[in-house]
Design a protein around this motif. Structure first.
Motif, PDB file in Angstrom:
ATOM      1  N   LEU A   1      -6.939   2.174  -4.785  1.00  0.00           N
ATOM      2  CA  LEU A   1      -7.436   1.391  -3.860  1.00  0.00           C
ATOM      3  C   LEU A   1      -8.801   1.466  -3.083  1.00  0.00           C
ATOM      4  CD1 LEU A   1      -4.382   0.113  -1.656  1.00  0.00           C
ATOM      5  CD2 LEU A   1      -5.529  -1.317  -3.103  1.00  0.00           C
ATOM      6  N   SER A   2      -9.491   0.628  -2.766  1.00  0.00           N
ATOM      7  CA  SER A   2     -10.507   0.587  -1.724  1.00  0.00           C
ATOM      8  C   SER A   2     -10.718  -0.670  -0.929  1.00  0.00           C
ATOM      9  CB  SER A   2     -11.884   0.722  -2.796  1.00  0.00           C
ATOM     10  OG  SER A   2     -12.171  -0.333  -3.269  1.00  0.00           O
ATOM     11  N   GLY A   3     -11.458  -0.627   0.084  1.00  0.00           N
ATOM     12  CA  GLY A   3     -11.454  -1.688   0.925  1.00  0.00           C
ATOM     13  C   GLY A   3     -12.170  -2.926   0.241  1.00  0.00           C
ATOM     14  N   GLU A   4     -12.805  -2.721  -0.523  1.00  0.00           N
ATOM     15  CA  GLU A   4     -13.590  -3.839  -1.495  1.00  0.00           C
ATOM     16  C   GLU A   4     -12.516  -4.287  -2.471  1.00  0.00           C
ATOM     17  OE1 GLU A   4     -17.031  -4.309  -4.864  1.00  0.00           O
ATOM     18  OE2 GLU A   4     -16.690  -2.158  -3.751  1.00  0.00           O
TER      19      GLU A   4
ATOM     20  N   GLY B   1      -1.455   5.299   1.057  1.00  0.00           N
ATOM     21  CA  GLY B   1      -2.925   4.578   0.828  1.00  0.00           C
ATOM     22  C   GLY B   1      -3.723   4.868  -0.633  1.00  0.00           C
ATOM     23  N   ARG B   2      -2.861   5.637  -1.336  1.00  0.00           N
ATOM     24  CA  ARG B   2      -3.494   6.127  -2.714  1.00  0.00           C
ATOM     25  C   ARG B   2      -3.544   4.878  -3.599  1.00  0.00           C
ATOM     26  NH1 ARG B   2      -4.515  11.180  -4.343  1.00  0.00           N
ATOM     27  NH2 ARG B   2      -3.435  12.047  -2.575  1.00  0.00           N
TER      28      ARG B   2
ATOM     29  N   VAL C   1       0.945  -1.204   0.130  1.00  0.00           N
ATOM     30  CA  VAL C   1       0.082  -0.068  -0.098  1.00  0.00           C
ATOM     31  C   VAL C   1       0.928   1.067   0.111  1.00  0.00           C
ATOM     32  CG1 VAL C   1      -1.614   1.117   1.272  1.00  0.00           C
ATOM     33  CG2 VAL C   1      -1.707  -1.060   1.298  1.00  0.00           C
TER      34      VAL C   1
END
Lengths: 227, 118
Positions: B103-106, B85-86, B81
């Protein structure tokens, strides 16, 4: 319920923070936005209690200003503000009331949202110190602009003599000028300082540090300009 | 359903909480340990034997240490990551890296599932 808007351009943060906050029983996430115009439009439409704004975004300070204008009653929680004085001050001047660093746990953000909604400021000791230094600097600047600093050297000299308890007649004698000239000076001093009495004028000048402490003497409490 | 063991290394508190929260959404995932820095990473890999290491740190540092990690743990998959977090990258021995995009949590959960199913 604390109606909250989350603004971050990093999706993981935007969605992650919104998910977290939405699970709090007293928080309602009214929306998320990436930045700029979209965020301002949502702020106007939703009038949230709190906006969580990621300050690591490009033009985040301008966005904060825009949001503060768009929804003046909303409290802005600034996320990820670098704890350097210029960043903190820019952020405060843009309207943020709470600061949460990137390395804080999520609970710190939740707490900041709650406190911001109650109108409380949230900041680390370092950020607080930077803000207080700024307040002191502004106070000093304002003090330099105070009316007492508009007095001429001659007027200050006369205020000093008033402070020592001299009457207008005694001042005229001391300065070797006409009594009427002293009266004019005193009128102008009272006008500039916006006070009614000679003693009050002297007190203003003394408070500004422009006079040495007055010796006790006759007439120091006399207030009319023509004495 | 296969239990997927995960090790998370992330120095930033907010991002650490967001990542672990996103991973907790998948029943088959088990976050074995969460580290704030990578000093203990080799010892933690030994302790937890994770299928996937979710590692958020400076991108160049990850690249430098990667060969040594794969030498000691050739079956390990590393989800890096980066950029606060981008962005994310999935690293494994061959091919070494896939770009995951924003990125996303999903996406995080889906990527780990797909990596494990391969």
């Amino acid at each position: 319920m604390i109606r909250t808007l989350v603004i971050a351009d990093i999706r993981l943060y935007r969605e992650g923070l919104a998910d977290f906050l939405a699970r709090e029983p007293d928080v309602e996430v009214v929306g998320t936005a990436i930045a700029g115009a979209e965020a301002a439009a949502m702020a106007v439409q939703e009038a949230p209690d709190v906006i969580v704004l990621d300050m690591a975004m490009i033009e985040s300070t301008a966005t904060a200003r825009q949001l503060a204008r768009a929804s003046p009653r909303t409290n802005i929680v600034a996320l990820a503000v670098p704890e350097t004085e210029p960043h903190v001050l820019a952020c405060a001047e843009a309207g943020a009331v709470a600061y949460v660093p990137r390395d804080a746990p999520i609970e710190a953000l939740v707490a900041a949202v709650r406190r911001a909604q109650q109108g409380e400021a949230v900041a680390s000791p370092q950020v607080t110190a930077a803000l207080l230094r700024r307040v002191a600097a502004l106070a000093a600047e304002n003090s330099l602009r105070a009316p007492v600093h508009t007095l001429t050297a001659r007027e200050l000299e006369i205020v000093g003599l008033i402070d020592r308890g001299l009457s207008n007649k005694q001042i005229a004698y001391t300065l070797s000028v006409e009594f009427a000239t002293v009266k004019n000076h005193v009128h102008r001093i009272l006008e500039k300082l916006g006070v009614d009495g000679r003693g009050e004028a002297a007190a203003h000048a003394r408070a500004a540090g422009l006079l040495v402490p007055a010796r006790a003497g006759p007439g120091t409490s006399t207030s009319e300009a023509s004495r | 359903m296969q239990q997927v063991r995960l090790l998370v290394v992330q120095p930033l508190g907010l991002l650490r909480d967001i990542l672990t929260d996103a991973l907790a959404n998948a029943d088959e995932f088990s976050v074995e340990e969460v580290l704030e820095d990578d000093d203990e990473i080799l010892a933690a890999l030994e302790r937890t034997a994770p299928h996937v290491l979710i590692w958020g740190d400076g991108e160049p540092d990850i690249g430098a240490v990667m060969p040594e990690l794969f030498k000691q743990h050739p079956r390990l998959k590393i989800l890096a990551v980066v950029g606060d977090g981008r962005r994310g990258y999935l690293w494994e021995l061959l091919p070494q890296r896939f770009a995951l995009g924003h990125l996303s949590g999903e996406l995080l959960v889906r990527t780990i599932r797909e990596a494990i199913d391969e």
